[in-house]
Write a protein that holds these residues in place. Structure first.
Motif, PDB file in Angstrom:
ATOM      1  N   THR A 189       0.831  -1.209   0.000  1.00 56.31           N
ATOM      2  CA  THR A 189       0.000   0.000   0.000  1.00 56.31           C
ATOM      3  C   THR A 189       0.867   1.262   0.000  1.00 56.31           C
ATOM      4  OG1 THR A 189      -0.110  -0.145   2.422  1.00 56.31           O
ATOM      5  CG2 THR A 189      -1.935  -1.118   1.184  1.00 56.31           C
ATOM      6  N   LEU A 190       2.158   1.114   0.335  1.00 53.05           N
ATOM      7  CA  LEU A 190       3.064   2.263   0.345  1.00 53.05           C
ATOM      8  C   LEU A 190       3.767   2.451  -0.996  1.00 53.05           C
ATOM      9  CD1 LEU A 190       4.743   1.809   3.865  1.00 53.05           C
ATOM     10  CD2 LEU A 190       2.804   3.259   3.241  1.00 53.05           C
ATOM     11  N   ASP A 193       3.455   5.838  -4.031  1.00 51.35           N
ATOM     12  CA  ASP A 193       2.731   6.939  -3.380  1.00 51.35           C
ATOM     13  C   ASP A 193       3.564   8.218  -3.411  1.00 51.35           C
ATOM     14  OD1 ASP A 193       4.721   6.317  -1.609  1.00 51.35           O
ATOM     15  OD2 ASP A 193       3.424   6.213   0.156  1.00 51.35           O
ATOM     16  N   HIS A 197      10.208   4.741   0.431  1.00 51.92           N
ATOM     17  CA  HIS A 197      10.186   3.845   1.576  1.00 51.92           C
ATOM     18  C   HIS A 197      11.273   2.778   1.475  1.00 51.92           C
ATOM     19  CE1 HIS A 197       5.984   5.416   1.435  1.00 51.92           C
ATOM     20  NE2 HIS A 197       6.198   5.526   2.728  1.00 51.92           N
ATOM     21  N   ASP A 203      10.236   0.905  -4.364  1.00 51.87           N
ATOM     22  CA  ASP A 203       8.825   1.024  -4.034  1.00 51.87           C
ATOM     23  C   ASP A 203       8.112   1.972  -4.988  1.00 51.87           C
ATOM     24  OD1 ASP A 203      10.517   2.932  -2.667  1.00 51.87           O
ATOM     25  OD2 ASP A 203       8.688   3.687  -1.733  1.00 51.87           O
TER      26      ASP A 203
END
Length: 211
Positions: A189-190, A193, A197, A203
């Motif tokens: 979910t990260l 975005d 991260h 990511d």
């Protein structure tokens, strides 16, 4: 010395009084036996009174406090997430290990917050609820081990050789996290975005995110 002196006659009363005095003074005399029996009777009566008083006091305490409950031994169970849980006394409810002694009564009868169980955490907890960190001074609940979150603060609950956790499961992306909360995996979910991260930025450029 004359015959009258040799055969002096003492008054009968004086002879009886003297004999009675000797019997009282002698250890095995008749008077001593009477006193002995009398004392034994007194001691026996006192003992019985003390025993009855003690029994009465115990009965009073039981009436006030009630009989001590026979608390079943704590038992482990397996949560739907395949993690260690705490089996409530109804033998039906299985709650997460980290839900024990958290100040919230989760079991139907509240035994997860029992005073005896929570008196000296973690020493008072059953061993199946406790996992130790790399630093022996720190501990976590057993279901917090290998959950992807840095619960120990040094990632010893997530990384080898202290523990052997499986690879990142579904919903996680494997990378060296730049976020203190995570260790070798971050939630998908990260991903994407627009915030870094992972130390290699994977990511944002490689992680497909949740579909």
């Amino acid at each position: 010395m004359g015959a009258g002196a040799m055969n002096k006659i003492f008054p009968q009363g004086d002879v009886e009084d003297s004999a009675a005095a000797r019997r009282k003074a002698s250890p095995g005399g008749e008077g001593s036996s009477f006193l002995c029996y009398s004392r034994r009777g007194t001691c026996l009566s006192t003992f019985l009174l003390l025993l009855l008083a003690t029994l009465a006091a115990l009965l009073t305490l039981v009436a006030i406090l009630g009989l001590p409950s026979r608390t079943p031994a704590a038992q482990a169970c397996v949560m739907p997430t395949n993690r260690t849980g705490f089996l409530c006394h109804d033998r039906k409810s299985c709650i997460p290990a980290h839900g024990v002694c958290d100040g919230i009564r989760t079991c139907p009868n509240g035994e997860d917050e029992d005073e005896t169980l929570c008196r000296h955490v973690p020493q008072s907890l059953p061993s199946f609820l406790v996992a130790h960190c790399g630093d022996p001074a720190y501990w976590i609940y057993s279901d917090q081990k290998c959950d992807g979150v840095n619960n120990c603060g040094d990632c010893s609950d997530e990384l080898s050789p202290v523990t052997s956790c499986p690879l990142c499961g579904p919903g996680w992306w494997r990378c060296s996290s730049t976020v203190f909360k995570y260790c070798s995996c971050i939630p998908k979910t990260l991903c994407r975005d627009h915030v870094q991260h992972c130390s290699d930025w994977s990511d944002e450029f490689s992680c497909p995110g949740l579909k």
